[in-house]
Design a protein around this motif. Structure first.
Motif, PDB file in Angstrom:
ATOM      1  N   VAL A 179       0.824  -1.205   0.000  1.00 45.57           N
ATOM      2  CA  VAL A 179       0.000   0.000   0.000  1.00 45.57           C
ATOM      3  C   VAL A 179       0.862   1.260   0.000  1.00 45.57           C
ATOM      4  N   PHE A 180       2.088   1.146   0.531  1.00 47.12           N
ATOM      5  CA  PHE A 180       3.014   2.277   0.548  1.00 47.12           C
ATOM      6  C   PHE A 180       4.070   2.175  -0.558  1.00 47.12           C
ATOM      7  N   HIS A 181       3.943   1.146  -1.396  1.00 43.76           N
ATOM      8  CA  HIS A 181       4.886   0.914  -2.495  1.00 43.76           C
ATOM      9  C   HIS A 181       6.315   0.795  -1.977  1.00 43.76           C
ATOM     10  N   GLN A 182       6.485   0.006  -0.910  1.00 44.95           N
ATOM     11  CA  GLN A 182       7.822  -0.203  -0.359  1.00 44.95           C
ATOM     12  C   GLN A 182       7.876  -1.516   0.408  1.00 44.95           C
ATOM     13  N   PHE A 183       9.083  -1.932   0.734  1.00 44.50           N
ATOM     14  CA  PHE A 183       9.282  -3.121   1.555  1.00 44.50           C
ATOM     15  C   PHE A 183      10.575  -2.958   2.334  1.00 44.50           C
ATOM     16  N   SER A 184      10.652  -3.655   3.447  1.00 42.61           N
ATOM     17  CA  SER A 184      11.903  -3.670   4.211  1.00 42.61           C
ATOM     18  C   SER A 184      12.573  -5.013   3.978  1.00 42.61           C
ATOM     19  N   ALA A 185      13.894  -5.027   4.094  1.00 40.63           N
ATOM     20  CA  ALA A 185      14.640  -6.256   3.862  1.00 40.63           C
ATOM     21  C   ALA A 185      16.040  -6.124   4.450  1.00 40.63           C
ATOM     22  N   VAL A 186      16.652  -7.273   4.713  1.00 39.78           N
ATOM     23  CA  VAL A 186      18.057  -7.312   5.116  1.00 39.78           C
ATOM     24  C   VAL A 186      18.867  -7.609   3.854  1.00 39.78           C
ATOM     25  N   ILE A 187      19.856  -6.756   3.583  1.00 39.69           N
ATOM     26  CA  ILE A 187      20.566  -6.832   2.316  1.00 39.69           C
ATOM     27  C   ILE A 187      22.074  -6.693   2.554  1.00 39.69           C
ATOM     28  N   PRO A 188      22.890  -7.417   1.802  1.00 40.17           N
ATOM     29  CA  PRO A 188      24.341  -7.190   1.900  1.00 40.17           C
ATOM     30  C   PRO A 188      24.672  -5.769   1.452  1.00 40.17           C
ATOM     31  N   VAL A 189      25.543  -5.114   2.165  1.00 42.25           N
ATOM     32  CA  VAL A 189      25.931  -3.747   1.811  1.00 42.25           C
ATOM     33  C   VAL A 189      26.454  -3.697   0.376  1.00 42.25           C
ATOM     34  N   SER A 190      27.140  -4.746  -0.034  1.00 42.14           N
ATOM     35  CA  SER A 190      27.723  -4.790  -1.376  1.00 42.14           C
ATOM     36  C   SER A 190      26.666  -4.865  -2.478  1.00 42.14           C
ATOM     37  N   TYR A 191      25.420  -5.155  -2.113  1.00 46.25           N
ATOM     38  CA  TYR A 191      24.344  -5.277  -3.098  1.00 46.25           C
ATOM     39  C   TYR A 191      23.575  -3.972  -3.297  1.00 46.25           C
ATOM     40  N   ILE A 192      23.807  -2.984  -2.446  1.00 49.07           N
ATOM     41  CA  ILE A 192      22.978  -1.778  -2.469  1.00 49.07           C
ATOM     42  C   ILE A 192      23.007  -1.094  -3.837  1.00 49.07           C
ATOM     43  N   ALA A 193      24.191  -0.872  -4.382  1.00 46.12           N
ATOM     44  CA  ALA A 193      24.313  -0.198  -5.678  1.00 46.12           C
ATOM     45  C   ALA A 193      23.661  -1.021  -6.786  1.00 46.12           C
ATOM     46  N   LYS A 194      23.796  -2.359  -6.702  1.00 45.80           N
ATOM     47  CA  LYS A 194      23.207  -3.226  -7.719  1.00 45.80           C
ATOM     48  C   LYS A 194      21.678  -3.149  -7.694  1.00 45.80           C
ATOM     49  N   VAL A 195      21.104  -3.154  -6.485  1.00 44.99           N
ATOM     50  CA  VAL A 195      19.649  -3.044  -6.363  1.00 44.99           C
ATOM     51  C   VAL A 195      19.189  -1.658  -6.820  1.00 44.99           C
ATOM     52  N   ALA A 196      19.968  -0.624  -6.501  1.00 48.15           N
ATOM     53  CA  ALA A 196      19.614   0.739  -6.894  1.00 48.15           C
ATOM     54  C   ALA A 196      19.603   0.913  -8.413  1.00 48.15           C
ATOM     55  N   SER A 197      20.334   0.074  -9.119  1.00 49.81           N
ATOM     56  CA  SER A 197      20.383   0.177 -10.579  1.00 49.81           C
ATOM     57  C   SER A 197      19.132  -0.389 -11.257  1.00 49.81           C
ATOM     58  N   LEU A 198      18.285  -1.075 -10.488  1.00 52.50           N
ATOM     59  CA  LEU A 198      17.057  -1.622 -11.059  1.00 52.50           C
ATOM     60  C   LEU A 198      16.077  -0.491 -11.369  1.00 52.50           C
ATOM     61  N   ASP A 199      15.461  -0.550 -12.520  1.00 53.25           N
ATOM     62  CA  ASP A 199      14.608   0.542 -12.987  1.00 53.25           C
ATOM     63  C   ASP A 199      13.443   0.838 -12.041  1.00 53.25           C
ATOM     64  N   TRP A 200      12.856  -0.200 -11.438  1.00 54.77           N
ATOM     65  CA  TRP A 200      11.654   0.006 -10.619  1.00 54.77           C
ATOM     66  C   TRP A 200      11.955   0.555  -9.230  1.00 54.77           C
ATOM     67  N   VAL A 201      13.221   0.590  -8.846  1.00 56.80           N
ATOM     68  CA  VAL A 201      13.598   1.095  -7.515  1.00 56.80           C
ATOM     69  C   VAL A 201      13.623   2.620  -7.534  1.00 56.80           C
ATOM     70  N   GLN A 202      12.914   3.223  -6.595  1.00 59.63           N
ATOM     71  CA  GLN A 202      12.877   4.682  -6.489  1.00 59.63           C
ATOM     72  C   GLN A 202      13.830   5.199  -5.411  1.00 59.63           C
ATOM     73  N   ASN A 203      13.903   4.481  -4.283  1.00 56.79           N
ATOM     74  CA  ASN A 203      14.713   4.984  -3.177  1.00 56.79           C
ATOM     75  C   ASN A 203      15.116   3.840  -2.243  1.00 56.79           C
ATOM     76  N   ILE A 204      16.315   3.949  -1.674  1.00 65.09           N
ATOM     77  CA  ILE A 204      16.793   2.987  -0.673  1.00 65.09           C
ATOM     78  C   ILE A 204      17.319   3.780   0.524  1.00 65.09           C
ATOM     79  N   GLU A 205      16.841   3.439   1.702  1.00 63.48           N
ATOM     80  CA  GLU A 205      17.264   4.128   2.916  1.00 63.48           C
ATOM     81  C   GLU A 205      17.305   3.152   4.083  1.00 63.48           C
ATOM     82  N   PRO A 206      18.047   3.473   5.151  1.00 60.95           N
ATOM     83  CA  PRO A 206      18.053   2.591   6.319  1.00 60.95           C
ATOM     84  C   PRO A 206      16.666   2.564   6.954  1.00 60.95           C
TER      85      PRO A 206
END
Length: 231
Positions: A179-206
């Motif tokens: 409903v808020f168009h978001q999800f929380s998850a535990v992610i390797p720090v090394s994956y952050i840039a890779k996930v951010a490169s996905l077209d559907w991703v708008q924002n990543i924050e702690p």
């Protein structure tokens, strides 16, 4: 007379410089601490839009930032929609997150006259500053090399598409809040840039810091002591 002319010239130069800076500031867009001042060059860019559109379509990129000379009216928004442009979220500086269809890549000059600039959304624009600089807050750290984040996806993206993409990554404890168009998850720090490169991703924050419980019991006792004391 020469002094007057010199003074007038200096005033004109200063005024011109101030006006240019004012105009540039008006159209500056800030994304997670990254200031972007795009040039007003969409009409020039439009000439090669079909070729760029083929590249973006192949890479499955459909989300951009469009900046307008003025905020589109309701009627203009409907016209933009018919030309393959869907306005999503307003940023500032007359700029919007948008999604586009293939129809957009053949947009005419007259239909795009209010578009000032088009900005590709770089991965670094999507990552909150503390994550980008490796200054991860303690409350967001999980294990060595892992962090708990909140990832926002564009509101025109279906939750099932997001779920399918997530299966490609080693994400743990995924909790979807569609409903808020978001999800929380535990992610390797090394994956952050890779996930951010996905077209559907708008924002990543702690994740947000844990809520602190107020000491209501202590406040009640303090209030009671004040009321019972003799003044």
């Amino acid at each position: 007379m020469k002094r007057i002319l010199l003074l007038i010239t200096m005033v004109m130069i200063v005024s011109s410089g101030w006006a240019q800076r004012r105009s540039q500031e008006q159209y500056t867009v800030t994304l997670n601490g990254n200031s972007v001042s795009p040039p007003a060059n969409f009409q020039e860019m439009r000439k090669g839009l079909q070729a760029e559109g083929l590249r973006w379509s192949t890479a499955k990129i459909s989300h951009f930032i469009l900046q307008f000379n003025s905020i589109p009216t309701v009627d203009e928004q409907k016209q933009l929609k018919s030309q393959g442009i869907t306005l999503l979220n307003y940023l500032h500086g007359n700029a919007y997150y948008v999604s586009v269809s293939s129809k957009f890549y053949t947009i005419s000059r007259s239909d795009s006259k209010n578009i000032r600039s088009m900005i590709e959304i770089k991965p670094e624009y999507k990552i909150e500053q503390s994550l980008a600089h490796g200054n991860i807050p303690d409350y967001a750290k999980v294990d060595d090399g892992f962090v708990k984040v909140v990832i926002t996806f564009f509101k025109d993206v279906d939750e099932s598409v997001v779920a399918g993409e997530l299966s490609k990554f080693k994400l743990g404890n995924v909790q979807m809040q569609g409903v808020f168009h978001q999800f929380s998850a535990v992610i390797p720090v090394s994956y952050i840039a890779k996930v951010a490169s996905l077209d559907w991703v708008q924002n990543i924050e702690p994740v947000a810091p844990p809520a602190e419980l107020e000491n209501n019991h202590g406040r009640t006792l303090h209030r009671s002591n004040v009321l019972n004391s003799s003044i």
